[in-house]
Design a protein around this motif. Structure first.
Motif, mmCIF file in Angstrom:
data_model
loop_
_atom_site.group_PDB
_atom_site.id
_atom_site.type_symbol
_atom_site.label_atom_id
_atom_site.label_comp_id
_atom_site.label_asym_id
_atom_site.label_seq_id
_atom_site.Cartn_x
_atom_site.Cartn_y
_atom_site.Cartn_z
ATOM 1 N N ASP A 40 -11.212 9.600 1.938
ATOM 2 C CA ASP A 40 -10.997 9.704 0.493
ATOM 3 C C ASP A 40 -9.493 9.669 0.205
ATOM 4 O O ASP A 40 -8.673 9.531 1.117
ATOM 5 N N ALA A 41 -9.130 9.816 -1.056
ATOM 6 C CA ALA A 41 -7.721 9.744 -1.465
ATOM 7 C C ALA A 41 -6.888 10.820 -0.776
ATOM 8 O O ALA A 41 -5.747 10.565 -0.362
ATOM 9 N N ALA A 42 -7.425 12.021 -0.634
ATOM 10 C CA ALA A 42 -6.688 13.107 0.033
ATOM 11 C C ALA A 42 -6.414 12.739 1.497
ATOM 12 O O ALA A 42 -5.322 13.014 2.020
ATOM 13 N N TRP A 43 -7.382 12.102 2.143
ATOM 14 C CA TRP A 43 -7.197 11.661 3.531
ATOM 15 C C TRP A 43 -6.065 10.635 3.605
ATOM 16 O O TRP A 43 -5.208 10.722 4.477
ATOM 17 N N ARG A 116 -9.884 -7.753 3.882
ATOM 18 C CA ARG A 116 -8.791 -7.842 4.856
ATOM 19 C C ARG A 116 -7.448 -7.976 4.143
ATOM 20 O O ARG A 116 -6.491 -7.279 4.457
ATOM 21 N N ASN A 117 -7.399 -8.847 3.146
ATOM 22 C CA ASN A 117 -6.155 -9.040 2.394
ATOM 23 C C ASN A 117 -5.757 -7.769 1.650
ATOM 24 O O ASN A 117 -4.582 -7.408 1.604
ATOM 25 N N LYS A 118 -6.724 -7.100 1.071
ATOM 26 C CA LYS A 118 -6.449 -5.868 0.338
ATOM 27 C C LYS A 118 -5.888 -4.795 1.272
ATOM 28 O O LYS A 118 -4.928 -4.107 0.936
ATOM 29 N N LEU A 119 -6.463 -4.659 2.451
ATOM 30 C CA LEU A 119 -5.999 -3.645 3.405
ATOM 31 C C LEU A 119 -4.573 -3.917 3.859
ATOM 32 O O LEU A 119 -3.785 -2.997 4.039
ATOM 33 N N VAL A 124 -0.269 1.235 0.434
ATOM 34 C CA VAL A 124 -0.016 2.568 -0.092
ATOM 35 C C VAL A 124 -0.082 2.637 -1.621
ATOM 36 O O VAL A 124 0.130 3.678 -2.195
ATOM 37 N N SER A 125 -0.416 1.574 -2.292
ATOM 38 C CA SER A 125 -0.300 1.546 -3.750
ATOM 39 C C SER A 125 -1.169 2.575 -4.468
ATOM 40 O O SER A 125 -0.693 3.272 -5.342
ATOM 41 N N ASP A 126 -2.419 2.690 -4.154
ATOM 42 C CA ASP A 126 -3.323 3.628 -4.833
ATOM 43 C C ASP A 126 -4.233 4.256 -3.788
ATOM 44 O O ASP A 126 -5.113 3.580 -3.246
ATOM 45 N N PRO A 127 -4.070 5.553 -3.514
ATOM 46 C CA PRO A 127 -4.853 6.201 -2.458
ATOM 47 C C PRO A 127 -6.366 6.083 -2.648
ATOM 48 O O PRO A 127 -7.097 5.865 -1.677
ATOM 49 N N GLU A 128 -6.857 6.211 -3.867
ATOM 50 C CA GLU A 128 -8.304 6.115 -4.092
ATOM 51 C C GLU A 128 -8.820 4.710 -3.794
ATOM 52 O O GLU A 128 -9.851 4.534 -3.149
ATOM 53 N N GLU A 129 -8.100 3.725 -4.287
ATOM 54 C CA GLU A 129 -8.500 2.339 -4.060
ATOM 55 C C GLU A 129 -8.415 1.977 -2.578
ATOM 56 O O GLU A 129 -9.291 1.294 -2.034
ATOM 57 N N PHE A 130 -7.356 2.463 -1.926
ATOM 58 C CA PHE A 130 -7.196 2.179 -0.504
ATOM 59 C C PHE A 130 -8.296 2.848 0.314
ATOM 60 O O PHE A 130 -8.861 2.243 1.224
#
Length: 169
Positions: A40-43, A116-119, A124-130
């Motif tokens: 999750d985002a906290a992770w 793959r491209n997103k990863l 580091v842009s958005d923790p939730e999205e990542f």
């Protein structure tokens, strides 16, 4: 295509299958070590202070991307060439692989490519999205393994070779 050319293409295919087998085995190991729980985002935010976790994540992202690239950009075209088929654009090759029953769907494969491209590019842009992208990648590992195994089985049934690499579990 000449017999010699087909032999060269079959040898290249066998070599690529061995490479993808190793990539897949490493990806599966890293996947197992990284995804002991849903991320999750906290992770994701903990990554700055946990070098071991960050390195495992980097290994996962790298291995996921490498296997996806090798299968889509090299292995599928090599299989087609080894069967004396013309290769075309990446999309043409994927469509042919789907018709042969090697891909569940071109759409799923393109989603894996976008993931793959997103990863790689949105690290580091958005923790939730990542975190969401990482969890999707975790679920997509099975697609990569399934496609490798399908190509391996298909090639075994049509191309004589001395020693085929094992399927991935």
């Amino acid at each position: 295509m000449t017999v010699d050319t087909l032999k060269i293409e079959s040898t290249r295919l066998l070599s690529l299958l061995k490479i993808v087998r190793r990539e897949g085995a490493l990806l599966q190991k890293t996947d197992t070590r990284l995804f002991t729980m849903e991320l999750d985002a906290a992770w994701v935010e903990r990554l700055e202070n946990d070098d071991d976790l960050a390195e495992r994540l980097d290994a996962f992202v790298s291995r996921f991307g490498r296997m996806q690239d090798t299968v889509g950009d090299k292995l599928i075209p090599a299989l087609l060439r080894s069967m004396a088929e013309k290769t075309g654009s990446a999309l043409d090759n994927l469509n042919r692989a789907e018709k042969l029953g090697l891909l569940p769907s071109v759409e799923h494969w393109l989603n894996a490519r976008n993931l793959r491209n997103k990863l790689i590019h949105e690290y580091v842009s958005d923790p939730e999205e990542f975190a969401a992208a990482l969890n999707k990648a975790h679920a997509t590992v099975s697609l990569l393994v399934t496609v490798y195994n399908s190509i391996n089985r298909y090639a075994r049934s049509r191309i004589p070779a001395a020693e085929w690499p094992e399927l991935l579990p």
